[in-house]
Design a protein around this motif. Structure first.
Motif, PDB file in Angstrom:
ATOM      1  N   LYS A  51      12.883   5.891  -3.033  1.00 43.58           N
ATOM      2  CA  LYS A  51      13.443   6.424  -1.935  1.00 43.58           C
ATOM      3  C   LYS A  51      14.254   7.642  -2.155  1.00 43.58           C
ATOM      4  CE  LYS A  51      11.405   4.036  -0.392  1.00 43.58           C
ATOM      5  NZ  LYS A  51      10.798   2.546  -0.926  1.00 43.58           N
ATOM      6  N   GLY A 176      -5.634   3.259  -3.180  1.00 39.80           N
ATOM      7  CA  GLY A 176      -5.054   2.372  -2.454  1.00 39.80           C
ATOM      8  C   GLY A 176      -4.158   2.769  -1.157  1.00 39.80           C
ATOM      9  N   GLU A 183       3.747   5.766   0.380  1.00 36.30           N
ATOM     10  CA  GLU A 183       5.051   6.538   0.206  1.00 36.30           C
ATOM     11  C   GLU A 183       4.814   7.620  -0.846  1.00 36.30           C
ATOM     12  OE1 GLU A 183       8.015   2.560   1.243  1.00 36.30           O
ATOM     13  OE2 GLU A 183       7.697   3.209  -0.665  1.00 36.30           O
ATOM     14  N   GLU A 199      -9.587   4.346   0.011  1.00 33.18           N
ATOM     15  CA  GLU A 199      -9.116   2.991   0.127  1.00 33.18           C
ATOM     16  C   GLU A 199     -10.226   2.185   0.434  1.00 33.18           C
ATOM     17  OE1 GLU A 199      -6.287   0.613   0.735  1.00 33.18           O
ATOM     18  OE2 GLU A 199      -8.166  -0.679   1.468  1.00 33.18           O
ATOM     19  N   TYR A 200     -10.295   0.959  -0.096  1.00 31.44           N
ATOM     20  CA  TYR A 200     -11.504  -0.137  -0.004  1.00 31.44           C
ATOM     21  C   TYR A 200     -11.925  -0.363   1.286  1.00 31.44           C
ATOM     22  CZ  TYR A 200     -14.424  -3.781  -1.426  1.00 31.44           C
ATOM     23  OH  TYR A 200     -15.554  -4.603  -1.605  1.00 31.44           O
ATOM     24  N   ALA A 266      -2.495   2.467  -6.889  1.00 27.14           N
ATOM     25  CA  ALA A 266      -1.723   1.811  -6.101  1.00 27.14           C
ATOM     26  C   ALA A 266      -2.485   0.656  -5.457  1.00 27.14           C
ATOM     27  CB  ALA A 266      -0.930   2.732  -5.210  1.00 27.14           C
ATOM     28  N   THR A 267      -3.113  -0.259  -6.150  1.00 33.90           N
ATOM     29  CA  THR A 267      -3.826  -1.192  -5.635  1.00 33.90           C
ATOM     30  C   THR A 267      -3.362  -2.486  -5.896  1.00 33.90           C
ATOM     31  OG1 THR A 267      -5.291  -1.332  -7.836  1.00 33.90           O
ATOM     32  CG2 THR A 267      -6.266  -0.001  -6.204  1.00 33.90           C
ATOM     33  N   ARG A 269       0.305  -5.466  -6.852  1.00 35.71           N
ATOM     34  CA  ARG A 269       0.922  -5.730  -7.989  1.00 35.71           C
ATOM     35  C   ARG A 269       0.464  -7.662  -8.257  1.00 35.71           C
ATOM     36  NH1 ARG A 269       4.887  -2.507  -9.741  1.00 35.71           N
ATOM     37  NH2 ARG A 269       6.139  -4.347 -10.486  1.00 35.71           N
ATOM     38  N   LEU A 316       8.383  -8.373  -2.074  1.00 35.89           N
ATOM     39  CA  LEU A 316       9.504  -7.690  -1.411  1.00 35.89           C
ATOM     40  C   LEU A 316      10.829  -7.866  -1.965  1.00 35.89           C
ATOM     41  CD1 LEU A 316       8.318  -8.162   2.358  1.00 35.89           C
ATOM     42  CD2 LEU A 316       7.959  -6.050   0.958  1.00 35.89           C
ATOM     43  N   VAL A 347       7.859   0.495   5.531  1.00 36.32           N
ATOM     44  CA  VAL A 347       6.943   1.360   4.873  1.00 36.32           C
ATOM     45  C   VAL A 347       7.870   2.677   4.949  1.00 36.32           C
ATOM     46  CG1 VAL A 347       5.010   2.508   4.355  1.00 36.32           C
ATOM     47  CG2 VAL A 347       4.881   0.384   5.237  1.00 36.32           C
TER      48      VAL A 347
HETATM   49  P1  NAD Z   1      -0.522  -3.030  -1.414  1.00 33.19           P
HETATM   50  O1  NAD Z   1      -1.159  -4.429  -1.590  1.00 33.19           O
HETATM   51  O2  NAD Z   1       0.239  -2.805  -0.544  1.00 33.19           O
HETATM   52  O3  NAD Z   1      -1.953  -2.045  -1.033  1.00 33.19           O
HETATM   53  C1  NAD Z   1      -3.152  -1.738  -2.000  1.00 33.19           C
HETATM   54  C2  NAD Z   1      -4.167  -1.209  -1.211  1.00 33.19           C
HETATM   55  O4  NAD Z   1      -5.126  -0.937  -2.269  1.00 33.19           O
HETATM   56  C3  NAD Z   1      -4.876  -2.242  -0.453  1.00 33.19           C
HETATM   57  O5  NAD Z   1      -4.944  -1.581   0.857  1.00 33.19           O
HETATM   58  C4  NAD Z   1      -6.062  -2.622  -0.907  1.00 33.19           C
HETATM   59  O6  NAD Z   1      -7.196  -2.693   0.039  1.00 33.19           O
HETATM   60  C5  NAD Z   1      -6.376  -1.268  -1.730  1.00 33.19           C
HETATM   61  N1  NAD Z   1      -7.372  -1.474  -3.049  1.00 33.19           N
HETATM   62  C6  NAD Z   1      -7.378  -2.643  -3.867  1.00 33.19           C
HETATM   63  N2  NAD Z   1      -8.218  -2.269  -4.646  1.00 33.19           N
HETATM   64  C7  NAD Z   1      -8.809  -1.395  -4.432  1.00 33.19           C
HETATM   65  C8  NAD Z   1      -9.999  -0.291  -5.022  1.00 33.19           C
HETATM   66  N3  NAD Z   1     -10.772  -0.776  -5.886  1.00 33.19           N
HETATM   67  N4  NAD Z   1     -10.335   0.787  -4.500  1.00 33.19           N
HETATM   68  C9  NAD Z   1      -9.448   1.342  -3.420  1.00 33.19           C
HETATM   69  N5  NAD Z   1      -8.669   0.709  -2.701  1.00 33.19           N
HETATM   70  C10 NAD Z   1      -8.124  -0.503  -3.206  1.00 33.19           C
HETATM   71  O7  NAD Z   1      -0.213  -2.972  -2.936  1.00 33.19           O
HETATM   72  P2  NAD Z   1       0.905  -1.557  -3.391  1.00 33.19           P
HETATM   73  O8  NAD Z   1       0.875  -0.454  -2.428  1.00 33.19           O
HETATM   74  O9  NAD Z   1       0.215  -1.155  -4.947  1.00 33.19           O
HETATM   75  O10 NAD Z   1       2.229  -2.327  -3.637  1.00 33.19           O
HETATM   76  C11 NAD Z   1       2.295  -3.343  -4.269  1.00 33.19           C
HETATM   77  C12 NAD Z   1       3.515  -4.278  -3.799  1.00 33.19           C
HETATM   78  O11 NAD Z   1       4.707  -3.531  -3.882  1.00 33.19           O
HETATM   79  C13 NAD Z   1       3.193  -4.835  -2.270  1.00 33.19           C
HETATM   80  O12 NAD Z   1       3.385  -6.160  -2.269  1.00 33.19           O
HETATM   81  C14 NAD Z   1       4.039  -4.050  -1.637  1.00 33.19           C
HETATM   82  O13 NAD Z   1       4.687  -4.841  -0.495  1.00 33.19           O
HETATM   83  C15 NAD Z   1       5.446  -3.976  -2.689  1.00 33.19           C
HETATM   84  N6  NAD Z   1       5.926  -2.691  -2.358  1.00 33.19           N
HETATM   85  C16 NAD Z   1       6.929  -2.538  -1.183  1.00 33.19           C
HETATM   86  C17 NAD Z   1       7.242  -1.701  -0.758  1.00 33.19           C
HETATM   87  C18 NAD Z   1       8.315  -1.550   0.398  1.00 33.19           C
HETATM   88  O14 NAD Z   1       8.625  -2.672   0.923  1.00 33.19           O
HETATM   89  N7  NAD Z   1       8.578  -0.409   0.838  1.00 33.19           N
HETATM   90  C19 NAD Z   1       7.331  -0.445  -1.506  1.00 33.19           C
HETATM   91  C20 NAD Z   1       6.422  -0.499  -2.725  1.00 33.19           C
HETATM   92  C21 NAD Z   1       5.843  -1.444  -2.939  1.00 33.19           C
END
Ligand code: NAD
Length: 462
Positions: A51, A176, A183, A199-200, A266-267, A269, A316, A347
């Motif tokens: 942030k 991802g 962000e 993105e997949y 960023a795929t 956690r 979260l 987001v």
């Molecule tokens: P996410 O689950 O939000 O998104 C991951 C994305 O990667 C998905 O759209 C998925 O389809 C894609 N993906 C997966 N494998 C792939 C591949 N091989 N090739 C291409 N795309 C692929 O995960 P994130 O962004 O890594 O965030 C992780 C966790 O952290 C989430 O649960 C999120 O809610 C949390 N987080 C929250 C905030 C917030 O609240 N603002 C901020 C950062 C993270």
């Protein structure tokens, strides 16, 4: 007598909040944390640092985009990345030290080191075995590794490495289009990197309402982010100071290569649950590897509780915090409850995206009769005056009872506005209740009222 009533394993938002509330309820509380600072992923390498960088990069973008229009001269012509990182580190420091202060104030002991759960009632930290009536596991999550990709946190990075890059990369491939990808992709696009998101799936932000995710992608594309949807990453290889990404387009199976100065993975956690005694203690896990808990946040082993990212549900910080409070209350013998139907999600892109409750897709799938009240920020005077009229509010209400079932916002301060709907949903309010509530003028929140009006007789400024 045991050393403590409650030992919390993990000092992130779930764990530290749980320990503080437990102490406030009169329990002898300790929190075991092996990192050199409290606050977990959120404060150290997640929410707070991202942030700070989103704020700084937005200010830079705003100064170049809108200052001149408002008669402000000169806009920021350049930026100092090292100073931006120092500012970010300062924000981390202020927050992590704040938790240390709260621990002292509330008489929570911070046991420094990595914990190993021996059994119910026993936690080992180094050579010391701490005895406690209850244990709360709050060990959080870590980036899920991607097959064929070796992260070095320099060229091929997770969010942790991306928040500490030594300079602004010329080009970034973000794997991802989830929360982290969009962000951090935004941060670097604003600072001049060429950002390509692979993105997949066919849509970004897969958990969000479809209309919102489509518009989020459209607005971000206008800011220069490039998207390749339906792209399956096959491998990422470091070549000197660069990386080469191989991916396949799912629609036609064609394979492509792309070189980038940095690749951000960023795929998603996964829960941190292995290697510290849980299996040996007999804890049961869900299919996705998370710790299984009942509705009271208890694991199958009496006296061992679990909260936050290490358990099932959305990862979260605020969900973890709520569970931390509920677990402390339950351990103290009080009522403790989390309403999983009303957990907002935000987001922090520009414009911000926020949601709570059901998406339109979910309601359709459930065959629910609903109305959708929409209002564009184009009709909001305040938004127009501050160059923030991109986006809209959508409120979904039950067609028969008018009860609010969900809300989706893309627009200015969406992450703040959404809480009006959270409160309304907690009270079981109808859209009409919101529409009858006086909202100050000129505020962005008037758009919330207008969307509520649109669920009934119609918005005024539409
Ligand atoms: P996410 O689950 O939000 O998104 C991951 C994305 O990667 C998905 O759209 C998925 O389809 C894609 N993906 C997966 N494998 C792939 C591949 N091989 N090739 C291409 N795309 C692929 O995960 P994130 O962004 O890594 O965030 C992780 C966790 O952290 C989430 O649960 C999120 O809610 C949390 N987080 C929250 C905030 C917030 O609240 N603002 C901020 C950062 C993270």
């Amino acid at each position: 007598m045991s050393d403590y009533d409650i030992v919390v394993v993990g000092g992130g938002p779930g764990g530290y909040v749980c320990a503080i509330r437990a102490a406030q309820l009169g329990l002898r509380a300790a929190c075991v944390e092996g990192r050199s600072t409290l606050g977990g992923t959120c404060l150290n390498v997640g929410c707070i640092p991202s942030k700070a960088l989103l704020h700084a990069s937005h200010m830079y973008h705003e100064s170049r985009q809108n200052f001149e229009k408002m008669g402000l001269k000169p806009g920021a012509k350049s930026f100092d990345w090292k100073q931006m990182l120092a500012y970010k580190d300062g924000a981390i420091n202020d927050n992590t030290r704040g938790i240390e202060f709260l621990f002292k104030k509330n008489k929570v002991d911070w046991i420094k080191g990595w914990a190993r759960v021996r059994s119910a009632g026993k936690v080992a930290v180094g050579d010391r075995v701490v005895e406690t009536r209850d244990i709360v596991v709050a060990t959080g999550s870590e980036p899920t590794p991607l097959r064929g990709v070796e992260v070095d946190e320099q060229v091929i990075v997770t969010s942790t490495g991306a928040l500490a890059l030594s300079n602004i990369p010329k080009s970034i491939v973000v794997i991802g289009a989830g929360v982290i990808g969009l962000e951090l992709g935004s941060v670097f696009a604003r600072l001049g990197s060429e950002v390509t998101v692979l993105e997949y799936l066919e849509h970004a932000l897969p958990e969000m309402d479809g209309e919102i995710s489509k518009n989020a992608r459209r607005f971000l594309a206008r800011q220069g982010l490039k998207f390749k949807m339906g792209a399956e990453v096959l491998s990422v290889e470091r070549k000197g100071n660069k990386a080469e990404v191989k991916f396949k387009l799912r629609k036609d199976g064609s394979e492509h290569d792309m070189a980038a100065s940095t690749v951000l993975v960023a795929t998603g956690r996964r829960p941190v649950v292995g290697g510290f005694g849980l299996e040996e203690a007999g804890i049961e896990f869900a299919e996705n590897g998370a710790i299984k808990t009942d509705s009271r946040l208890s694991t199958n082993v009496k006296g061992i509780w679990a909260i936050g990212d290490a358990t099932e549900g959305p990862m979260l910080a605020h969900k973890a915090e709520d569970e931390g409070i509920a677990a402390a209350e339950l351990i103290a013998g009080n009522a403790g409850h989390v309403n999983y139907q009303v957990i907002p999600s935000v987001v922090y892109t520009h414009p911000e995206v926020a949601m709570v409750g059901c998406t339109e897709e979910q309601l359709k799938q459930e065959g629910k009769d609903y109305v959708s009240g929409k209002f564009s920020f184009m009709g909001n005077g305040r938004a127009k005056a501050v160059f923030a009229s991109s986006g809209f509010v959508k409120i979904l209400a039950d067609k028969n009872t008018d009860r609010v079932l969900g809300c989706h916002v893309i627009g200015p301060s969406a992450g703040e506005l959404i809480h009006e709907i959270c409160v309304a949903m907690e009270f079981g309010a109808a859209a009409e209740d919101l529409a009858l509530t006086c909202h100050a003028h000129p505020t962005f929140s008037e758009a919330m009222r207008e969307a509520a009006l649109a669920c009934g007789d119609g918005a005024i400024h539409a």
